[in-house]
Design a protein around this motif. Structure first.
Motif, PDB file in Angstrom:
ATOM      1  N   ALA A  80       0.783  -1.171   0.194  1.00 16.27           N
ATOM      2  CA  ALA A  80       0.012  -0.035  -0.117  1.00 16.27           C
ATOM      3  C   ALA A  80       0.987   1.185   0.033  1.00 16.27           C
ATOM      4  CB  ALA A  80      -0.914   0.149   1.305  1.00 16.27           C
ATOM      5  N   LEU A  81       0.346   2.412  -0.407  1.00 17.68           N
ATOM      6  CA  LEU A  81       1.121   3.658  -0.562  1.00 17.68           C
ATOM      7  C   LEU A  81       1.049   4.120   0.893  1.00 17.68           C
ATOM      8  CD1 LEU A  81       2.634   5.626  -2.440  1.00 17.68           C
ATOM      9  CD2 LEU A  81       0.202   6.728  -2.674  1.00 17.68           C
ATOM     10  N   SER A  82      -0.145   4.049   1.467  1.00 16.20           N
ATOM     11  CA  SER A  82      -0.295   4.305   2.998  1.00 16.20           C
ATOM     12  C   SER A  82      -1.142   3.699   3.520  1.00 16.20           C
ATOM     13  CB  SER A  82      -0.215   5.913   3.013  1.00 16.20           C
ATOM     14  OG  SER A  82      -1.385   6.300   2.537  1.00 16.20           O
ATOM     15  N   ILE A  83      -1.404   3.825   4.926  1.00 14.62           N
ATOM     16  CA  ILE A  83      -2.572   3.146   5.428  1.00 14.62           C
ATOM     17  C   ILE A  83      -3.767   4.209   5.048  1.00 14.62           C
ATOM     18  CG2 ILE A  83      -2.065   4.444   7.475  1.00 14.62           C
ATOM     19  CD1 ILE A  83      -4.069   0.928   7.286  1.00 14.62           C
ATOM     20  N   ASP A  84      -3.764   5.282   4.803  1.00 16.16           N
ATOM     21  CA  ASP A  84      -5.006   6.154   4.416  1.00 16.16           C
ATOM     22  C   ASP A  84      -5.445   5.793   3.389  1.00 16.16           C
ATOM     23  OD1 ASP A  84      -5.304   8.142   6.799  1.00 16.16           O
ATOM     24  OD2 ASP A  84      -3.076   8.219   6.344  1.00 16.16           O
ATOM     25  N   ASN A  85      -4.379   5.512   2.131  1.00 13.78           N
ATOM     26  CA  ASN A  85      -4.808   4.909   0.808  1.00 13.78           C
ATOM     27  C   ASN A  85      -5.511   3.666   0.814  1.00 13.78           C
ATOM     28  OD1 ASN A  85      -2.181   7.010   0.286  1.00 13.78           O
ATOM     29  ND2 ASN A  85      -3.694   6.584  -1.638  1.00 13.78           N
ATOM     30  N   PHE A  86      -5.102   2.795   1.563  1.00 16.99           N
ATOM     31  CA  PHE A  86      -5.711   1.496   1.588  1.00 16.99           C
ATOM     32  C   PHE A  86      -7.091   1.652   2.260  1.00 16.99           C
ATOM     33  CE2 PHE A  86      -6.506  -2.560   3.944  1.00 16.99           C
ATOM     34  CZ  PHE A  86      -6.383  -3.484   2.912  1.00 16.99           C
ATOM     35  N   LEU A  87      -7.286   2.326   3.220  1.00 18.63           N
ATOM     36  CA  LEU A  87      -8.547   2.464   3.892  1.00 18.63           C
ATOM     37  C   LEU A  87      -9.296   3.377   2.880  1.00 18.63           C
ATOM     38  CD1 LEU A  87      -7.653   3.435   7.784  1.00 18.63           C
ATOM     39  CD2 LEU A  87      -8.182   1.249   6.753  1.00 18.63           C
ATOM     40  N   ALA A  88      -8.976   4.096   2.232  1.00 18.21           N
ATOM     41  CA  ALA A  88      -9.824   4.887   1.200  1.00 18.21           C
ATOM     42  C   ALA A  88     -10.282   3.923   0.284  1.00 18.21           C
ATOM     43  CB  ALA A  88      -9.021   5.943   0.632  1.00 18.21           C
ATOM     44  N   THR A  89      -9.372   2.891  -0.172  1.00 10.35           N
ATOM     45  CA  THR A  89      -9.745   1.973  -1.135  1.00 10.35           C
ATOM     46  C   THR A  89     -10.964   1.115  -0.560  1.00 10.35           C
ATOM     47  OG1 THR A  89      -7.592   1.764  -2.262  1.00 10.35           O
ATOM     48  CG2 THR A  89      -8.954  -0.080  -2.456  1.00 10.35           C
ATOM     49  N   HIS A  90     -10.789   0.727   0.496  1.00  9.40           N
ATOM     50  CA  HIS A  90     -11.897  -0.254   1.348  1.00  9.40           C
ATOM     51  C   HIS A  90     -13.004   0.599   2.272  1.00  9.40           C
ATOM     52  CE1 HIS A  90      -9.741  -3.720  -0.193  1.00  9.40           C
ATOM     53  NE2 HIS A  90      -8.592  -3.032   0.012  1.00  9.40           N
ATOM     54  N   GLN A  91     -13.139   1.614   1.814  1.00  4.97           N
ATOM     55  CA  GLN A  91     -14.047   2.654   2.849  1.00  4.97           C
ATOM     56  C   GLN A  91     -15.278   1.932   2.973  1.00  4.97           C
ATOM     57  OE1 GLN A  91     -15.151   6.637   0.511  1.00  4.97           O
ATOM     58  NE2 GLN A  91     -13.416   5.716  -0.536  1.00  4.97           N
ATOM     59  N   ILE A  96     -12.722  -3.268   8.079  1.00  2.00           N
ATOM     60  CA  ILE A  96     -11.448  -2.681   7.618  1.00  2.00           C
ATOM     61  C   ILE A  96     -11.249  -1.363   8.006  1.00  2.00           C
ATOM     62  CG2 ILE A  96     -10.015  -1.997   5.724  1.00  2.00           C
ATOM     63  CD1 ILE A  96      -9.997  -4.950   6.018  1.00  2.00           C
ATOM     64  N   LEU A  97     -12.278  -0.666   7.927  1.00  2.00           N
ATOM     65  CA  LEU A  97     -12.238   0.935   8.592  1.00  2.00           C
ATOM     66  C   LEU A  97     -12.007   0.739  10.027  1.00  2.00           C
ATOM     67  CD1 LEU A  97     -14.756   3.066   6.874  1.00  2.00           C
ATOM     68  CD2 LEU A  97     -12.151   3.265   6.654  1.00  2.00           C
ATOM     69  N   LEU A  98     -12.780   0.121  10.786  1.00  2.00           N
ATOM     70  CA  LEU A  98     -12.680   0.150  12.357  1.00  2.00           C
ATOM     71  C   LEU A  98     -11.367  -0.487  12.747  1.00  2.00           C
ATOM     72  CD1 LEU A  98     -13.565   0.488  15.316  1.00  2.00           C
ATOM     73  CD2 LEU A  98     -14.733  -1.657  14.932  1.00  2.00           C
ATOM     74  N   ALA A 230     -12.066   5.322  22.072  1.00  2.00           N
ATOM     75  CA  ALA A 230     -12.347   6.923  21.757  1.00  2.00           C
ATOM     76  C   ALA A 230     -11.447   7.415  20.711  1.00  2.00           C
ATOM     77  CB  ALA A 230     -12.205   7.830  23.145  1.00  2.00           C
ATOM     78  N   ALA A 231     -10.312   7.212  20.612  1.00  2.00           N
ATOM     79  CA  ALA A 231      -9.294   7.786  19.694  1.00  2.00           C
ATOM     80  C   ALA A 231      -9.789   7.248  18.424  1.00  2.00           C
ATOM     81  CB  ALA A 231      -7.834   7.655  20.103  1.00  2.00           C
ATOM     82  N   ALA A 232      -9.772   5.936  18.232  1.00  2.00           N
ATOM     83  CA  ALA A 232     -10.266   5.544  16.747  1.00  2.00           C
ATOM     84  C   ALA A 232     -11.506   6.177  16.382  1.00  2.00           C
ATOM     85  CB  ALA A 232     -10.425   3.901  16.901  1.00  2.00           C
ATOM     86  N   ASN A 233     -12.453   6.709  17.042  1.00  2.00           N
ATOM     87  CA  ASN A 233     -13.724   7.029  16.831  1.00  2.00           C
ATOM     88  C   ASN A 233     -13.332   8.635  16.298  1.00  2.00           C
ATOM     89  OD1 ASN A 233     -16.518   7.074  16.543  1.00  2.00           O
ATOM     90  ND2 ASN A 233     -16.639   8.612  18.382  1.00  2.00           N
ATOM     91  N   GLN A 234     -12.339   9.124  16.622  1.00  2.00           N
ATOM     92  CA  GLN A 234     -12.108  10.645  16.347  1.00  2.00           C
ATOM     93  C   GLN A 234     -11.174  10.677  15.195  1.00  2.00           C
ATOM     94  OE1 GLN A 234     -11.174  13.144  19.775  1.00  2.00           O
ATOM     95  NE2 GLN A 234     -12.058  11.513  21.005  1.00  2.00           N
ATOM     96  N   ILE A 235     -10.752   9.656  14.558  1.00  2.00           N
ATOM     97  CA  ILE A 235      -9.992   9.757  13.345  1.00  2.00           C
ATOM     98  C   ILE A 235     -10.870   9.605  12.179  1.00  2.00           C
ATOM     99  CG2 ILE A 235      -8.364   8.304  12.016  1.00  2.00           C
ATOM    100  CD1 ILE A 235      -7.056   7.474  14.613  1.00  2.00           C
ATOM    101  N   GLN A 236     -10.452  10.295  11.158  1.00  2.00           N
ATOM    102  CA  GLN A 236     -11.170  10.423   9.759  1.00  2.00           C
ATOM    103  C   GLN A 236      -9.958  10.111   8.851  1.00  2.00           C
ATOM    104  OE1 GLN A 236     -13.347  13.891   9.228  1.00  2.00           O
ATOM    105  NE2 GLN A 236     -14.515  13.742  11.158  1.00  2.00           N
ATOM    106  N   THR A 237     -10.217   9.388   7.904  1.00  2.00           N
ATOM    107  CA  THR A 237      -9.170   9.115   6.775  1.00  2.00           C
ATOM    108  C   THR A 237      -9.673  10.053   5.614  1.00  2.00           C
ATOM    109  OG1 THR A 237     -10.499   7.242   5.700  1.00  2.00           O
ATOM    110  CG2 THR A 237      -8.896   6.987   7.546  1.00  2.00           C
ATOM    111  N   PHE A 238      -8.675  10.512   4.656  1.00  2.00           N
ATOM    112  CA  PHE A 238      -9.008  11.350   3.797  1.00  2.00           C
ATOM    113  C   PHE A 238     -10.168  10.859   2.511  1.00  2.00           C
ATOM    114  CE2 PHE A 238      -5.013   9.690   2.135  1.00  2.00           C
ATOM    115  CZ  PHE A 238      -5.360   8.883   0.901  1.00  2.00           C
TER     116      PHE A 238
END
Length: 340
Positions: A80-91, A96-98, A230-238
């Motif tokens: 993957a290019l980045s974890i954010d890119n991977f999560l964007a692919t599988h949004q 996977i997101l959680l 709580a931290a996971a709940n406050q994260i948004q990926t692009f």
């Protein structure tokens, strides 16, 4: 204090100076964080955080589905290019997101606690370990000519937009103010809160003594499952494109009002730039940008697009200065044009 209205835009390279991972390093740490065995997750806090999340939902947890999602992410990270890119692919995949967000939160919180700005047993930062951190240099230059007690306009003409999930800026600043200006903790926290710091994609919790409605999570608290959930709940990926309109408008307004824009450790990803660039640029900008590790073939189109994006309505192009420097070296080498 700043002589001109200035906005700092900070990417992973900024936090790298005190030990936080860059995108590539984060991928490897994510892969390790999501590793598991027959007994479950190797990081107990991640499994415990899942239990906490499902307790809040009043639902039964099927741990096997999340072990499967974690394994899928872990295996994919090195492709993957980045974890954010991977999560964007599988949004569209909620599992996977959680798991991705739990892993990000776990790693970033742990890296906060291992960073050069972690506090000692006396709750103090060892500033001799922060000489190469851009926020140290930022604070030194910002404090020039400031007399103790004359704090009313200390952060009047400066804002920071950070695309990082960590709270290193918010953590470092009150400790610096307390140490340098010889003020107490309450005064330092109150003064630090006047610096406008925006996290477009959220962060791993609201920093203590900072305003907002998000859950407060201590710096570096990665073993507490309640904090981790709580931290996971406050994260948004692009890829989620969930940045609130009010935040986007605020960022674009800050950029439009700025005379100077300083990009530090930033990669100029198109989606991130879209959040920053105003529809109509009203005044000429002077732009400083670090480009450490970037090749000329990549920099040429970045520079051309930046000139186009920040061209004013009446045709004035921005002055763009790029340098293959770290964030801290940029401030040291360009302190007079940036701060004066």
């Amino acid at each position: 204090m700043f002589k001109r209205n200035t906005v700092f835009v900070v990417g992973a390279g900024g936090s790298r100076e005190i030990g936080l991972p860059t995108g590539g390093e984060l991928r490897a740490k994510i892969a390790n964080a999501l590793s598991s065995s027959a007994n479950g997750f190797n990081r107990n806090a991640i499994g415990a955080a899942l239990v906490e999340i499902y307790n809040q939902r009043s639902e039964s947890l099927n741990i096997d589905r999340y072990l499967k999602a974690a394994k899928s992410i872990s295996r994919a990270m090195f492709g993957a290019l980045s974890i954010d890119n991977f999560l964007a692919t599988h949004q569209a995949d909620e599992d996977i997101l959680l798991m991705g967000k739990l892993a990000i939160a776990s790693v970033i919180l742990e890296e906060e606690g291992n960073s050069a700005i972690k506090t000692d047993s006396n709750d103090e930062i060892l500033f001799q370990n922060t000489e190469t951190y851009w926020m140290n240099t930022f604070c030194k230059l910002m404090s020039e000519e400031v007399i103790r007690g004359d704090f009313a306009t200390l952060f009047h003409d400066v804002s920071i937009i950070t695309f990082n999930y960590d709270r290193c800026i918010e953590h470092f600043l009150p400790h610096y103010l307390k140490t340098y200006f010889l003020i107490d903790e309450v005064q330092a926290n109150k003064l630090a809160s006047t610096l406008n710091v925006i996290h477009p994609y959220g962060g791993v919790g609201r920093y203590p003594n900072r305003g907002g409605s998000a859950a407060t999570i201590p710096f570096g608290s990665y073993k507490n499952p309640i904090h981790l959930a709580a931290a996971a709940n406050q994260i948004q990926t692009f890829g989620e494109r969930m940045v609130e309109d009010v935040t986007v408008k605020k960022m674009k307004h800050l950029i439009n009002e700025a005379e100077h824009i300083v990009f530090l450790g930033f990669s100029f990803a198109d989606m991130n730039m879209e959040l920053l660039v105003p529809e109509d640029v009203h005044s000429k900008k002077v732009i400083f940008a670090t480009t450490l590790g970037m090749s000329d073939p990549n920099l040429i189109p970045i520079r051309l697009k930046m000139i186009s994006d920040f061209r004013t309505l009446d045709g004035m192009a921005p002055d763009v200065g790029m340098a293959a420097l770290s964030a801290n070296d940029m401030l040291n080498h360009y302190w007079r044009p940036i701060f004066k």
